[in-house]
Design an enzyme around this catalytic site. Structure first.
Site, PDB file in Angstrom:
ATOM      1  N   PHE A 171       0.751  -1.075  -0.473  1.00  0.00           N
ATOM      2  CA  PHE A 171      -0.446   0.329  -0.226  1.00  0.00           C
ATOM      3  C   PHE A 171       0.863   1.226   0.083  1.00  0.00           C
ATOM      4  O   PHE A 171       1.692   1.775   1.056  1.00  0.00           O
ATOM      5  CB  PHE A 171      -0.798   0.277   1.297  1.00  0.00           C
ATOM      6  CG  PHE A 171      -1.381   1.361   1.131  1.00  0.00           C
ATOM      7  CD1 PHE A 171      -3.509   1.241   0.810  1.00  0.00           C
ATOM      8  CD2 PHE A 171      -1.728   2.393   1.707  1.00  0.00           C
ATOM      9  CE1 PHE A 171      -3.627   2.253   0.876  1.00  0.00           C
ATOM     10  CE2 PHE A 171      -2.076   3.566   1.620  1.00  0.00           C
ATOM     11  CZ  PHE A 171      -3.579   3.293   1.012  1.00  0.00           C
ATOM     12  N   ASP A 213       9.359   2.829   1.753  1.00  0.00           N
ATOM     13  CA  ASP A 213       8.090   3.238   2.112  1.00  0.00           C
ATOM     14  C   ASP A 213       8.214   2.592   3.438  1.00  0.00           C
ATOM     15  O   ASP A 213       7.276   2.510   3.903  1.00  0.00           O
ATOM     16  CB  ASP A 213       7.328   2.844   1.199  1.00  0.00           C
ATOM     17  CG  ASP A 213       5.766   2.945   2.246  1.00  0.00           C
ATOM     18  OD1 ASP A 213       5.673   3.949   2.716  1.00  0.00           O
ATOM     19  OD2 ASP A 213       4.244   3.502   1.337  1.00  0.00           O
ATOM     20  N   LYS A 263       2.787  10.232   8.742  1.00  0.00           N
ATOM     21  CA  LYS A 263       2.008   9.447   9.026  1.00  0.00           C
ATOM     22  C   LYS A 263       2.636   9.885  10.803  1.00  0.00           C
ATOM     23  O   LYS A 263       2.704  10.656  11.192  1.00  0.00           O
ATOM     24  CB  LYS A 263       2.307   7.954   9.083  1.00  0.00           C
ATOM     25  CG  LYS A 263       1.180   7.234   8.316  1.00  0.00           C
ATOM     26  CD  LYS A 263       1.012   6.128   8.920  1.00  0.00           C
ATOM     27  CE  LYS A 263      -0.361   5.263   7.728  1.00  0.00           C
ATOM     28  NZ  LYS A 263      -1.874   5.621   7.135  1.00  0.00           N
TER      29      LYS A 263
END
Ligand code: PLP
Length: 405
Positions: A147, A232, A261
């Protein structure tokens, strides 16, 4: 710890939810509750009910809700300079870039607003690198079940099977291979490949951890072929897995890394970091109105200061061990088929596809957890979570599991 908001307004929720449904674009079914306040590991809704939060904004609030250090930094910065310009320097931008490069193996930083935007930047950098240094190579190898965000290019890069037919035609240039399969990555490399992009832990995919030999093998493959290794770390970075960046636990260094995040501790900010050799952008290639926005920079700087001052990555390791122990106990009692993860990014596989039902029931009992797959529960509390809060979570979950399984 108080269990009530100062002025609880029982009944206000149904009116607010009605209003929300009338004016918010539908993208997801939310529980019929409206959250008004947060502190540490807890959230309160408009009816004054308290919830123990083991989602924390989807692994965002690494210091818990409303951490005083971030609130102070935002107040201070808000009075000094609310917004400059992406084409002007500001102080916290310079300080944060210096902190990130000092604490990581990367040399330069570009600031973005969301994880998907940072990843877009990484992919643009890789394509530019391929054009300049690899004879026009532009393909990027990514993995199934990955993702990387929800822009069109990141949905094209991500390995979610049910996205394959969405929003066609997709952005071309992504070759997908199974995760943790080094041979598959090796076979996928051609003269068109410029980079390999993976998550050290596939978080949204259900918390699948990259094996040591896999990440090290990808590093070697990239070195052998002159490709960029893009990690990532939007979900794994900023202490979540027990080190400031997950790559540190693998004894390798990426050429490019993305963060988001936890970086802002609840304030929206993301970053693209790269080794000097990979920094090939020219003026005009990359930018954005809010890139390096002073409030975001100040929030992230406060987060990094707290991370290092309080050694929160180590705390994520020790609290993660306690969480794992408690999940193992529940696993024995209720037949979990697997418990996996690193630090405070953990998942448990249930013996039945009852994730959604269990999440709804724990929410009713004042516990927020997430089910990224039908038979998987995910736990991503604040790195400041206490053992007592982990025990409280396990007790509530146990009550629900007894009922549901
Ligand atoms: N990359 C990873 C590994 C993520 O977990 C996420 C979000 O869950 C993203 C990228 C996208 O980040 P954002 O939602 O901030 O665009």
């Amino acid at each position: 710890m108080t269990t009530q908001v100062q002025v609880a307004q029982p009944g206000v929720t149904s009116r607010l939810v009605e209003q929300a449904d009338a004016s918010l674009m539908y993208i997801v079914t939310r529980p019929p509750r409206v959250f008004v306040r947060g502190k540490g590991s807890y959230l309160w809704d408009a009816d004054g009910r308290r919830y123990l939060d083991f989602i924390q904004g989807w692994a965002v609030n690494c210091l818990g809700h409303c951490p005083p250090a971030v609130v102070r930094a935002l107040n201070r910065q808000g009075k000094l300079l609310l917004n400059g310009s992406p084409a002007l320097y500001n102080e916290p931008m310079i300080e944060l870039a210096a902190l990130l490069t000092e604490h990581s193996a990367l040399d330069k930083v570009f600031f973005a607003n969301s994880g998907a935007e940072a990843n877009e930047g990484a992919l643009k950098l890789a394509r530019k690198y391929g054009a300049a240094r690899l004879d026009g190579a532009y393909e990027v190898i990514t993995t199934w079940n990955s993702f990387h965000g929800r822009t069109l290019a990141m949905m094209s890069a991500s390995g979610k099977k049910n996205w394959e037919t969405l929003f066609e035609p997709k952005v071309p240039g992504f070759i997908k291979v199974p995760f943790n399969d080094l041979e598959a990555a090796r076979k996928a490399i051609t003269h068109k490949t410029c980079a390999i992009m993976v998550e050290p832990v596939q978080g949204e995919g259900g918390v699948f951890v990259a094996e040591d030999a896999y990440l090290r093998g990808l590093r070697e493959l990239c070195d052998e072929h002159g490709l960029l290794l893009i990690l990532d770390e939007i979900q794994t970075g900023i202490g979540r897995t027990g080190s400031l960046f997950a790559y540190e636990q693998y004894g390798i260094e990426p050429d490019v890394m993305t963060l988001g995040k936890g970086l802002g501790g609840g304030f929206p900010v993301a970053a693209l970091l790269a080794k000097d050799a990979a920094c090939v952008f020219e003026a005009g290639d990359q930018g954005g109105t809010f890139c390096g926005q002073p409030l975001a920079m100040a929030a992230a700087k406060a987060v990094l200061d707290e991370m290092t001052r309080r050694n929160l990555p180590r705390r994520a390791r020790t609290r993660g061990n306690h969480l794992r122990r408690r999940l193992r106990e529940l696993g024995k009692e209720f037949g979990f088929t697997e418990i996996r993860g690193k630090g405070l990014l953990m998942a448990a596989d249930l013996p039945q596809e009852k994730g959604a039902e269990i999440v709804a029931k724990t929410t009713d009992r004042g516990l927020l957890i997430n089910a990224p797959r039908p038979a998987t529960l995910r736990f991503m509390p604040a790195l400041t979570v206490s053992n007592a809060e982990i025990d409280e979570m396990a007790d509530i979950l146990r009550g629900v599991l007894k009922e549901a399984l």
